[in-house]
Write an enzyme that holds these catalytic residues in place. Structure first.
Site, PDB file in Angstrom:
ATOM      1  N   ASP A 115      54.188  59.243 -26.065  1.00  8.13           N
ATOM      2  CA  ASP A 115      55.335  59.107 -24.920  1.00  8.13           C
ATOM      3  C   ASP A 115      55.448  57.737 -24.418  1.00  8.13           C
ATOM      4  OD1 ASP A 115      53.000  58.606 -23.279  1.00  8.13           O
ATOM      5  OD2 ASP A 115      52.999  60.601 -22.212  1.00  8.13           O
TER       6      ASP A 115
ATOM      7  N   ARG B  31      49.757  42.507 -18.868  1.00  5.67           N
ATOM      8  CA  ARG B  31      48.644  41.471 -19.047  1.00  5.67           C
ATOM      9  C   ARG B  31      49.235  40.120 -19.374  1.00  5.67           C
ATOM     10  NH1 ARG B  31      48.401  44.085 -24.732  1.00  5.67           N
ATOM     11  NH2 ARG B  31      47.012  45.555 -23.934  1.00  5.67           N
TER      12      ARG B  31
ATOM     13  N   ARG C  92      48.208  39.262 -33.959  1.00  9.41           N
ATOM     14  CA  ARG C  92      46.884  39.991 -34.586  1.00  9.41           C
ATOM     15  C   ARG C  92      46.461  39.665 -35.924  1.00  9.41           C
ATOM     16  NH1 ARG C  92      47.648  44.761 -30.810  1.00  9.41           N
ATOM     17  NH2 ARG C  92      49.138  44.308 -29.581  1.00  9.41           N
TER      18      ARG C  92
ATOM     19  N   ASP D 274      43.960  45.214 -35.824  1.00  7.97           N
ATOM     20  CA  ASP D 274      45.147  45.204 -34.773  1.00  7.97           C
ATOM     21  C   ASP D 274      44.653  45.002 -33.439  1.00  7.97           C
ATOM     22  OD1 ASP D 274      44.407  48.171 -35.324  1.00  7.97           O
ATOM     23  OD2 ASP D 274      45.668  48.399 -33.451  1.00  7.97           O
ATOM     24  N   ASN D 275      43.339  44.922 -33.002  1.00  8.07           N
ATOM     25  CA  ASN D 275      43.015  44.661 -31.747  1.00  8.07           C
ATOM     26  C   ASN D 275      42.105  43.267 -31.603  1.00  8.07           C
ATOM     27  OD1 ASN D 275      43.941  46.834 -30.624  1.00  8.07           O
ATOM     28  ND2 ASN D 275      42.118  48.147 -30.583  1.00  8.07           N
TER      29      ASN D 275
END
EC number: 2.7.7.-
Length: 453
Positions: A125, A179, A186, A254-255
């Site tokens: 969502d 943030r 990445r 991807d982090n």
């Protein structure tokens, strides 16, 4: 842009072109209740003079920030998720809202979390729970205080939607978080281009990162130099996680930001003792990202960046850079542990021996991490820690404190972050809409950071 502001807007990401992102719009939230604004972080990018009304207008509705991006951008990337390659990911519940320069001249991103659906949302969502936002405030504030290079939670605005989630009581409250990060490029951004065999855009991405985040021209050895920078920065990140007792929980490719800045906090935890097997994510059944395996995980991610860079580079210079990770980590864990002990370095051999003895004593004794460092700051281990720390005491006797232990912080109990306290802080908000305990905790964390700095 209303109000007096000293912002220095940028739009550097547009140099890469639309192969790297998708223009999107933020969700139309039914409510916008300001719950957290980080004026300390905002001051560094010239936004601290915004009124609350202007803050909400920009950081919940996302009109263009004059001089920056004309529309938010959902970034494209791939990634290894628990070592399984996934080409079907990207910014699924966030986007890049704007870029600015900070006081040090660094290129900074305002990125969102919970801002609505994007082409990469799949079946999600695109929303964020308020509890998730509160947890991210706590993680980023604590890590910043403990010397970890981290994104900073700039803003949390409650949005008035009831969200259904399978892993917490539902319906639950919703929020949009912004943030402040030193980039959102990445390792997975590079992996996507390698997967597509897109050498042209890979070369452009290497040049972009070197120019905007490392201040260098690409040259003939650009890919290898870039990998070398990432090795240095992520080895430092891994060491700082360990010294902080922090477990990220989801160290997927991807982090991992190629600037070496920690970000994107999901199932994080702070280990309460030096337990290498401690995990943060309930679904990490194999302990892949356990506390003690984080350096290994981050090194593995650097290997995946090297594999991706083979699209535009020969292997030997990349291998040479990868082989530096272990030594860089050794240097950085010593630096980080001495910093947390509050002592000046002595010499390489003595410093390494001290850190080895300290880690062994912490593991053997099952000692609580935060109280130990709080009590021992400046190089004196109290007698209460017993004979198991006798060797550490003997080694520390030769060290000089890096600052006087005269801050009021040291008279208070250790400022840790056990999961029980995190849950209690959330319960006060969830049950009574009482934000005072959270604000008091943030103030205590910042006092600790001031004492340690």
């Amino acid at each position: 842009m209303a109000d007096d502001t000293q912002a220095r807007p940028e739009r550097a990401i547009l140099e890469l072109g639309d192969a790297f992102y998708d223009p999107v719009q933020g969700a139309d939230f039914p409510q916008t209740i300001l719950r957290f604004r980080n004026d300390r972080a905002a001051a560094g990018i010239g936004l601290d003079r915004w009124s609350d009304a202007n803050w909400i207008a920009h950081l919940a509705r996302f009109p263009p920030l004059p001089g920056s991006l004309d529309t938010p951008l959902a970034l494209r990337y791939h990634g290894h998720q628990f070592r399984q390659y996934n080409p079907d990911i990207g910014d699924g519940r966030g986007f890049l809202y704007a870029q600015l320069r900070d006081d040090a001249g660094r290129l900074m991103d305002l990125g969102t979390k919970g801002s609505g659906q994007t082409p990469w949302s799949r079946f999600g969502d695109g929303r964020l729970t308020l509890k998730g936002a509160v947890r991210e405030i706590l993680a980023t504030e604590m890590l910043e205080a403990l010397g970890v290079e981290t994104s900073r939670t700039l803003s949390v605005i409650e949005t008035g939607e009831a969200l259904e989630r399978g892993d917490e009581p539902s319906p639950t409250r919703s929020a949009v978080l912004v943030r402040l990060s030193h980039g959102h490029i990445r390792i997975g951004t590079f992996q996507r281009l390698a997967y597509l065999r897109d050498a042209e855009h890979m070369e452009a991405l290497v040049a972009y990162v070197l120019r905007h985040y490392y201040g260098e021209d690409v040259g003939d050895d650009g890919p290898a130099r870039l990998l070398g920078h990432v090795v240095d920065r992520t080895a430092r990140l891994a060491a700082s996680y360990m010294a902080a007792g922090f477990v990220h929980g989801v160290l997927n490719t991807d982090n991992i930001n190629v600037t070496g800045e920690s970000f994107d906090y999901g199932p994080w935890r702070f280990a309460q003792s030096w337990d290498p097997s401690f995990t943060a994510a309930y679904f990490d059944h194999a302990g892949l990202y356990a506390f003690g395996r984080q350096p290994e995980a981050i090194h593995w991610n650097c290997m995946q960046l090297a594999v991706a860079l083979r699209t535009v580079s020969e292997a030997p210079p990349l291998i040479a850079q990868l082989d530096r990770f272990a030594e860089r980590y050794r240097i950085e864990i010593v630096r980080a542990m001495l910093w947390r002990l509050g002592v000046m370095p002595l010499d390489d051999a003595s410093d390494a021996a001290l850190v080895e003895a300290l880690e062994q004593a912490l593991v053997t004794g099952g000692t609580a991490i935060d109280p130990f460092f709080h009590d021992s700051f400046g190089g004196t281990v109290p007698d209460q820690y017993g004979e198991g720390f006798a060797g550490v005491r003997e080694l520390l006797a030769r060290y000089t404190p890096r600052k006087p232990r005269d801050h009021a912080h040291w008279a208070d109990p250790a400022c840790g972050m056990p999961i029980e306290e995190v849950e209690a802080l959330w319960a006060a908000i969830d049950e009574r809409d009482d934000w005072a305990p959270l604000h008091a905790k943030v103030a205590a964390i910042r006092a600790m950071g001031e004492a340690l700095a």
